[in-house]
Design an enzyme around this catalytic site. Structure first.
Site, PDB file in Angstrom:
ATOM      1  N   ARG A  50       0.806  -1.224   0.000  1.00 18.73           N
ATOM      2  CA  ARG A  50       0.000   0.000   0.000  1.00 18.73           C
ATOM      3  C   ARG A  50       0.840   1.276   0.000  1.00 18.73           C
ATOM      4  NH1 ARG A  50      -4.594   0.403   4.460  1.00 18.73           N
ATOM      5  NH2 ARG A  50      -5.223  -1.509   3.393  1.00 18.73           N
ATOM      6  N   TYR A 103     -11.187  24.022 -10.587  1.00 18.73           N
ATOM      7  CA  TYR A 103     -11.749  22.735 -10.984  1.00 18.73           C
ATOM      8  C   TYR A 103     -13.155  22.567 -10.404  1.00 18.73           C
ATOM      9  CZ  TYR A 103     -12.047  17.689 -11.769  1.00 18.73           C
ATOM     10  OH  TYR A 103     -12.432  16.443 -12.150  1.00 18.73           O
ATOM     11  N   ASP A 175      -3.045  24.099  -6.239  1.00 15.67           N
ATOM     12  CA  ASP A 175      -3.248  23.188  -7.363  1.00 15.67           C
ATOM     13  C   ASP A 175      -2.426  23.742  -8.521  1.00 15.67           C
ATOM     14  OD1 ASP A 175      -4.077  21.825  -9.629  1.00 15.67           O
ATOM     15  OD2 ASP A 175      -6.193  21.797  -9.072  1.00 15.67           O
ATOM     16  N   LYS A 200      -2.912  14.485 -15.835  1.00 14.87           N
ATOM     17  CA  LYS A 200      -2.751  15.476 -16.891  1.00 14.87           C
ATOM     18  C   LYS A 200      -1.298  15.548 -17.374  1.00 14.87           C
ATOM     19  CE  LYS A 200      -7.124  16.467 -15.934  1.00 14.87           C
ATOM     20  NZ  LYS A 200      -7.416  15.836 -14.634  1.00 14.87           N
TER      21      LYS A 200
END
Length: 370
Positions: A50, A103, A175, A200
């Site tokens: 993990r 966003y 961001d 992206k």
């Protein structure tokens, strides 16, 4: 040896060669669990995939180095990364500031989550420093900004907002998906965490879903983010981590080319009288901030305003109508249609993600459609 430059860091992406085989491409470690020795001790400090998968850790080291940070966390998506910041750093009764432009899916989530969680939210034009200062309260613990901001590409002064946030006892999250480490390093400007929708530009090939967070220091705030990812399990799989690492190796080559093409297309369209939103144009409201804050270009995203946007999209042959951005292919999106009736995006706006096609073909396709 002198410190490596960002282009070299990206090209190596945390890997030179495998010492056992000499392979120059990183291996993909698919194991989910790891054996112990005869004394039941961990052989290499790993017990489960993990948080400790070698492919995952390699991608994180590369990204942290690119952003000039102390550590990075890669997540299963950009939304997983972004929402974990709000959930880790805010408690009932506290307050956060989010940008007016940004966003849309995150803003919708914040509105619903904050109401249920008892967190106050103010939506602010973060390009207006006076408005940011006025919105900060004694209970403000997080200021979230996006720059350049999707889909009008507003540019927020990171250093100035960081100073305001810290003076008010809040942390600043940035961001930086569309700026990428090529154009901006928010941590160097005072941010407390930088977030990427790594789907992206970082991955860059429209074939992997990923998110990332990078911190300037390992502290309790960072430990809280690590804990959320560990407990809730929004980790990136090894194949996706490998694809992300592969994408980062061509980051500078792709982004610099996309930015050059975007600037040329924006200039040529503006010269024809088209209304263009792009930070690299002197007519952009925050052009001076962009010049000061961004380096090696202004990004591969621009928007245009046209009277009949959907009719224009139907005539395009090189640009592909599709959601997302930052890949090698050029995409056009009508955000107002995608976001629905509650969309704050002007209906005349078309968002353009410039890919790696020749800029003349992209420009001529737009002109023909216009």
């Amino acid at each position: 040896m002198t410190k490596l430059r960002p282009e070299t860091i990206a090209a190596k992406a945390g890997f030179d060669h495998d010492p056992g085989t000499g392979a120059i491409v990183p291996p993909i470690h698919m194991a989910t669990t790891y054996a112990r020795d005869a004394a039941y001790q961990l052989i290499d400090g790993r017990d489960y995939t993990r948080d400790k998968n070698p492919t995952l850790l390699s991608a994180e080291r590369a990204l942290a180095e690119l952003e000039g940070g102390a550590a990075a966390l890669v997540n299963a998506s950009g939304m997983a990364a972004a929402t974990s910041v709000f959930r880790a750093w805010l408690r009932p009764g506290q307050h956060a500031i989010v940008p007016r432009t940004g966003y849309f899916a995150l803003r919708n989530w914040v509105a619903a989550w904050s109401s249920a969680w008892g967190v106050s939210i103010d939506v602010v034009d973060t390009t207006d420093l006076a408005a940011v200062a006025k919105a900060i309260r004694p209970t403000t613990r997080l200021v979230w900004i996006e720059t350049p901001a999707n889909p009008t590409w507003d540019v927020t002064d990171i250093a100035a907002v960081a100073e305001l946030a810290h003076r008010g006892g809040a942390r600043l999250a940035v961001d930086s998906t569309c700026a990428t480490p090529v154009h901006t390093q928010p941590l160097a400007l005072g941010a407390d965490v930088v977030m990427h929708s790594a789907t992206k530009y970082l991955a860059g090939h429209s074939d992997v879903l990923a998110g990332a967070l990078v911190t300037p220091r390992r502290d309790d705030a960072w430990a809280a983010l690590e804990d959320i990812r560990h407990v809730e399990g929004a980790c990136l799989g090894p194949m996706e981590a490998w694809l992300l690492q592969r994408g980062m190796r061509t980051l500078f080559a792709r982004v610099e080319r996309q930015s050059r093409s975007a600037l040329a297309i924006a200039q040529r369209l503006a010269a024809r009288g088209v209304t263009v939103d792009y930070p690299g144009l002197p007519t952009h409201p925050q052009h001076a901030v962009a010049v000061r804050q961004m380096k090696q270009g202004f990004g591969g995203m621009l928007s245009i305003r046209v009277a009949k946007p959907l009719e224009l999209v139907a005539k395009l042959r090189v640009w592909t109508p599709a959601t997302s951005l930052g890949g090698v292919e050029s995409l056009v999106e009508h955000r107002h249609t995608v976001e629905g009736a509650a969309s704050p995006t002007p209906p005349e706006l078309l968002r353009l993600s410039v890919g790696l096609e020749h800029e003349d073909d992209l420009f001529e396709d737009l002109v023909n459609a216009l």
